[in-house]
Write a protein that holds these residues in place. Structure first.
Motif, PDB file in Angstrom:
ATOM      1  N   LYS A 303      39.643  43.471  32.850  1.00 22.10           N
ATOM      2  CA  LYS A 303      39.361  44.711  33.584  1.00 22.10           C
ATOM      3  C   LYS A 303      39.269  44.421  35.076  1.00 22.10           C
ATOM      4  CE  LYS A 303      36.858  46.802  29.705  1.00 22.10           C
ATOM      5  NZ  LYS A 303      35.560  47.378  29.229  1.00 22.10           N
ATOM      6  N   LYS A 304      40.347  44.681  35.763  1.00 23.20           N
ATOM      7  CA  LYS A 304      40.385  44.414  37.201  1.00 23.20           C
ATOM      8  C   LYS A 304      39.400  45.298  37.967  1.00 23.20           C
ATOM      9  CE  LYS A 304      43.652  43.687  40.954  1.00 23.20           C
ATOM     10  NZ  LYS A 304      42.777  44.298  41.976  1.00 23.20           N
ATOM     11  N   SER A 305      39.082  46.448  37.407  1.00 22.20           N
ATOM     12  CA  SER A 305      38.138  47.346  38.078  1.00 22.20           C
ATOM     13  C   SER A 305      36.771  46.690  38.245  1.00 22.20           C
ATOM     14  CB  SER A 305      37.999  48.648  37.280  1.00 22.20           C
ATOM     15  OG  SER A 305      37.553  48.384  35.958  1.00 22.20           O
ATOM     16  N   LEU A 306      36.387  45.861  37.302  1.00 21.57           N
ATOM     17  CA  LEU A 306      35.117  45.145  37.401  1.00 21.57           C
ATOM     18  C   LEU A 306      35.122  44.170  38.577  1.00 21.57           C
ATOM     19  CD1 LEU A 306      34.059  44.279  33.719  1.00 21.57           C
ATOM     20  CD2 LEU A 306      32.861  45.766  35.340  1.00 21.57           C
ATOM     21  N   GLN A 307      36.236  43.472  38.736  1.00 25.31           N
ATOM     22  CA  GLN A 307      36.342  42.502  39.826  1.00 25.31           C
ATOM     23  C   GLN A 307      36.336  43.206  41.185  1.00 25.31           C
ATOM     24  OE1 GLN A 307      39.583  39.747  39.102  1.00 25.31           O
ATOM     25  NE2 GLN A 307      39.225  39.760  36.897  1.00 25.31           N
ATOM     26  N   ASP A 308      36.998  44.360  41.250  1.00 24.66           N
ATOM     27  CA  ASP A 308      36.995  45.126  42.508  1.00 24.66           C
ATOM     28  C   ASP A 308      35.589  45.638  42.830  1.00 24.66           C
ATOM     29  OD1 ASP A 308      39.699  44.687  42.681  1.00 24.66           O
ATOM     30  OD2 ASP A 308      40.237  46.636  41.762  1.00 24.66           O
TER      31      ASP A 308
END
Length: 630
Positions: A303-308
């Motif tokens: 989940k790239k949204s978590l990293q962002d």
């Protein structure tokens, strides 16, 4: 010292002066007419006339009793006598009596005629009676007889259950139990003399005796004379047969002493093994927590949204705002840290003013971020940092890092085959885990903060902790709860005072304190350069001669003279090893600490304390529900 001849002479006097002693029967009509009087006269005399009841008017016999008393009080067996004289009677502490009986092999009360008379006189619990029976047993060669009890004694048996019988000196159950104990001792001696047939015979009778006692316990009824008589007779015969094999008192005591020493060695070995198993359990991660970490790591990677989201919150101004309340936790245990934070915000008056600073390792960094970014902790701020990003914390700057990375240190903690004399607890790898030493680098990790509360990952917060920040530390660096009331918390218990560096600078009776909930004045810390003091003592202890393990001993040295004692209710310890922590202390505590190996997230926990921790676990989280069956 009296001789056995005196025992025989006194016994003969009893027979001559009290010919009616063997006839202890009472007419049943008299018993029914005056039951209380009959019971009291038959079972015991509480008016201090026990000796006269046994020996009648014989002055010689009375002198013999007095001599026996003096021998008993004078230490016939030093350290074992459990009696004291009250109003002219010998009174025995029942707890200590059991130890005395074991040392004298339970010597088979009620096996001899003379012993039976003493028992019926109501003084069988005194050390004098036991010693007389023991001497008589080892020198009297007549076949013992089982005397049938009078009708009134049979009535007493009918009123008692098995437990009461075992406590009664006149009961068949008590006789059987004591015969069994004596027979077990003779089995050991018979085996020592290679008399295996006698040992086998004794073992067979012991099993019969134990079977009868078990049946009586299951039916909750006393043992009858018809049941007890054949076993008591046959076991008595075998015990006398063992006596005839010349197993004298000296041989018995020496043999038992050697077996006691062997049992102590086995107990010590079992204790070490238990400690090792407990330590292995404490170091392991339960399957359900491992499952949770795997699922969270998958979330973090996919989940790239978590990293962002993590990048956006990395530079929040709240992280350095000294008007807020800052807490730091250094751990790789996700669920434990979550409970610490959740319990703190739940019990806070203003949770949005709280800021939590977490430092973990690179393995758990993504796991921690995935969890704390996906969960709301009542508006509080949670920061997660990776220790591998602290490039300044290296072996050039920190002697602690240098020692922890050294090959000999790693061999010491991980190679259990070397130096077997070292206790297992000293080999726990957690002591070379750098996260445990980060508490000494807090000013460097948070250079813009002025005050911070340090929390271990095995604590639960039960009260609002924000008042800690307004406490006056009187110029000290560390605010901590002192632990002098405990048995193991003065400086001399932690440090080697034979080392002149320690003995010349520190008071051995100085009060220790606890890590786990500490408020640090970081301005005073930087001014006193506490971290440099820590480095100095780490270098001095390179050979582990000043202290053996842990971060508390160097903490005691580094913060010496700079620790402000806090009210004990701020921090209550022991819930990870002590089952007897005062409930009132737990209820009034702001922070409870599960220090010890029995952590609440392990199966090796103290059950009555687990709910105090478990109530702050978010059981509704889908990952926790999925992993609950593991």
């Amino acid at each position: 010292m009296f001789k056995f001849g005196d025992v025989i002479a006194a016994t003969e006097e009893i027979k001559e002066e009290n010919p009616e002693t063997d006839n202890t029967s009472m007419d049943v009509q008299d018993f029914e007419a005056e039951p209380e009087q009959a019971m009291s006269e038959t079972i015991c005399d509480n008016d201090g006339e026990t000796d006269d009841m046994i020996f009648g008017s014989s002055e010689t016999a009375k002198q013999f009793i007095e001599e026996l008393k003096r021998e008993s009080n004078g230490g016939f067996y030093n350290g074992v006598d459990a009696s004291q004289e009250i109003d002219g009677q010998i009174v025995t502490d029942p707890d200590k009596e059991a130890d005395t009986d074991e040392i004298f092999l339970h010597y088979g009360v009620a096996l001899e005629n003379e012993g039976s008379k003493l028992l019926k006189a109501g003084v069988s619990n005194s050390p004098i009676t036991g010693f007389v029976l023991f001497v008589v047993h080892h020198h009297h060669v007549e076949q013992p007889t089982l005397e049938r009890e009078s009708r009134n004694e049979q009535v007493v048996h009918e009123l008692m259950n098995l437990t009461q019988e075992m406590l009664s000196v006149n009961s068949y159950a008590r006789q059987l139990a004591e015969q069994t104990t004596l027979a077990k001792a003779y089995i050991i001696i018979a085996k020592e003399h290679n008399n295996l047939h006698l040992a086998w015979e004794l073992s067979t009778k012991i099993r019969s005796c134990q079977l009868l006692l078990s049946k009586a316990a299951m039916r909750d009824e006393p043992i009858s004379l018809d049941e007890a008589e054949p076993i008591i007779r046959s076991l008595s015969s075998l015990i006398l047969k063992a006596q005839d094999a010349h197993y004298d008192i000296a041989t018995t005591m020496m043999t038992m002493k050697s077996h006691i020493q062997a049992l102590e060695e086995r107990a010590n070995a079992a204790s070490v093994q238990s400690m090792m198993f407990g330590q292995l359990t404490a170091e392991s991660l339960p399957k359900n927590l491992h499952c949770l970490e795997i699922k969270l790591m998958a979330d973090w990677l996919t989940k790239k949204s978590l990293q962002d989201f993590a990048d956006e919150r990395r530079n929040s101004p709240r992280l350095v705002d000294n008007n807020l309340y800052h807490f730091c936790i250094f751990s790789d245990n996700l669920l434990a840290v979550s409970v610490v934070i959740n319990s703190t915000v739940v019990n806070a008056d203003h949770p949005k003013q709280l800021v939590f600073h977490i430092v973990t390792d690179s393995i758990h960094y993504g796991v921690m971020l995935a969890w704390f970014l996906n969960n709301d902790f009542k508006g509080s701020t949670v920061e997660v940092q990776n220790i591998d990003n602290f490039t300044w914390l290296n072996s050039s700057y920190s002697p602690a890092v240098k020692q922890l990375m050294a090959t000999d240190s790693r061999n010491y903690y991980f190679d259990g085959s070397q130096d077997t004399g070292v206790e297992p607890k000293f080999r726990n790898p957690k002591y070379i885990y750098l996260l445990n030493h980060l508490r000494f680098y807090i000013p460097e990790i948070y250079p813009q903060l002025e005050k911070i509360v340090f929390l271990d990952d095995d604590v639960v917060v039960q009260k609002d902790l924000t008042p800690l920040f307004s406490l006056d530390l009187h110029g000290n660096v560390n605010g901590a709860v002192e632990t002098c009331l405990e048995a193991f918390h003065r400086y001399y218990k932690y440090l080697n005072f034979s080392n002149p560096l320690i003995s010349s600078k520190y008071d051995p009776q100085a009060c220790g304190w606890a890590f786990g909930m500490n408020v640090f004045d970081l301005i005073a810390w930087r001014k006193a350069n506490v971290t440099a003091r820590y480095h100095y003592w780490i270098e001095q202890n390179a050979d582990r001669t000043i202290w053996k393990l842990g971060t508390l001993p160097p903490g005691l040295l580094a913060f010496y003279g700079m620790t402000e004692p806090l009210d004990r209710r701020w921090h209550v310890l022991g819930l990870g090893y002590d089952v007897n922590v005062d409930n009132r202390l737990i209820e009034s505590a702001a922070v409870i600490h599960f220090n010890g190996n029995m952590k609440p997230w392990l199966k090796l926990h103290i059950n009555k304390y687990k709910s105090l921790w478990e109530r702050y676990v978010n059981q509704t989280h889908p990952h926790l529900q999925d992993c609950a069956t593991h």
